[in-house]
Design an enzyme around this catalytic site. Structure first.
Site, short mmCIF file in Angstrom:
data_model
loop_
_atom_site.label_atom_id
_atom_site.label_comp_id
_atom_site.label_asym_id
_atom_site.label_seq_id
_atom_site.Cartn_x
_atom_site.Cartn_y
_atom_site.Cartn_z
NE ARG A 172 18.89 19.99 18.38
CZ ARG A 172 20.04 19.29 18.35
NH1 ARG A 172 20.08 18.09 17.79
NH2 ARG A 172 21.14 19.80 18.86
CB CYS A 230 23.79 17.86 12.03
SG CYS A 230 25.33 16.97 12.41
#
Length: 275
Positions: A172, A230
């Site tokens: 990611r 995050c």
């Protein structure tokens, strides 16, 4: 005080004269409220806390898990029995993400003594119960700002002046996949630091010395200001917890990538390098 507590230490504390308030914060992304699982079996005395409803506000421009309404959070903590003069221990199902979110919020609002059960419910060796507790209401009074908090602009600046860690999976960060948010990639200047590397094979946190070495290798020094983000400010809280175990203070960017990527004017970096 150490930020984590072992199952044996928790068992001793619960059997002592001043047992801690115990919070069960089981949560899984994309799954409904896990209260039914809590009601089937939980550590005796634990009170269920709903991450989506009580540890975060409604999704929106501030991300998927923005800060909760302070009144809602305070009411949940008081109903669970939280007071400033009583220790709190938090656990979740396994990896410490959700438990760390509760830990961080209690620290941010000024509670002096909060720990996370190392290894979560899977590490608990005592009995479980379906009996629901009836805690005496607490008198916790929040004082926000006790630990550092970043907004989007602060995270962007820290990525250039200090160390901004991206706690998501490496793919990611690199922009190879993005299963949830609008666009793939990372905040320019951020360094990849997946939370999975904070834990040993047994699901518990690595020793403090190993964690300290890990974060030093990523650029954390005594003179470096550190921040973490995050996807939505949940797994990053576990990274803040790991940093605390290692003796490294760090700020949380609560909005995280879900907030950053929702604004088309903000730059996006891809690839393995911070850029």
């Amino acid at each position: 005080m150490n930020a984590i507590i072992s199952a044996s230490e928790l068992a001793a504390a619960l059997a002592g004269p001043n047992p801690p308030v115990l919070l069960d914060v089981r949560y899984e992304l994309g799954r409904p409220n896990l209260r039914p699982e809590y009601e089937k079996a939980h550590v005796p005395g634990a009170v269920f806390i709903d991450l989506n409803a009580e540890l975060a506000g409604p999704p929106g421009a501030g991300g998927r898990h923005p800060l909760p309404d302070l009144a809602v959070f305070t009411a949940a903590m008081r109903a669970a029995g939280v007071s400033a003069d009583r220790d709190v221990v938090v656990y979740d199902g396994s990896n410490g993400w959700a438990a760390a979110r509760a830990w961080w919020l209690l620290r941010w609002t000024g509670h002096p003594s909060v720990r996370v059960l190392d290894g979560g419910l899977a590490a608990w060796e005592g009995s479980l119960t379906s009996q629901l507790p009836e805690p005496t209401p607490g008198d916790f009074t929040p004082a926000p700002g006790a630990v550092p908090l970043l907004d989007a602009d602060g995270a962007a600046a820290l990525a250039r002046t200090g160390l901004l860690l991206d706690a998501r999976a490496g793919e990611r960060y690199r922009g190879e996949v993005e299963p949830i948010d609008r666009v793939a990639g990372h905040i320019p200047g951020a360094v990849s630091a997946p939370t999975t590397e904070n834990l040993a094979e047994n699901g518990r946190f690595r020793p403090a010395a190993e964690l300290a070495e890990r974060f030093r290798s990523l650029g954390a020094t005594d003179a470096t200001e550190v921040g973490v983000y995050c996807g939505s400010g949940v797994s990053a809280a576990q990274q803040i917890l790991a940093l605390s175990v290692a003796g490294i203070p760090a700020a949380l960017y609560v909005g995280s990538w879900s907030e950053w990527s929702s604004d088309e004017s903000r730059p996006v970096a891809v690839g393995p390098d911070p850029q």
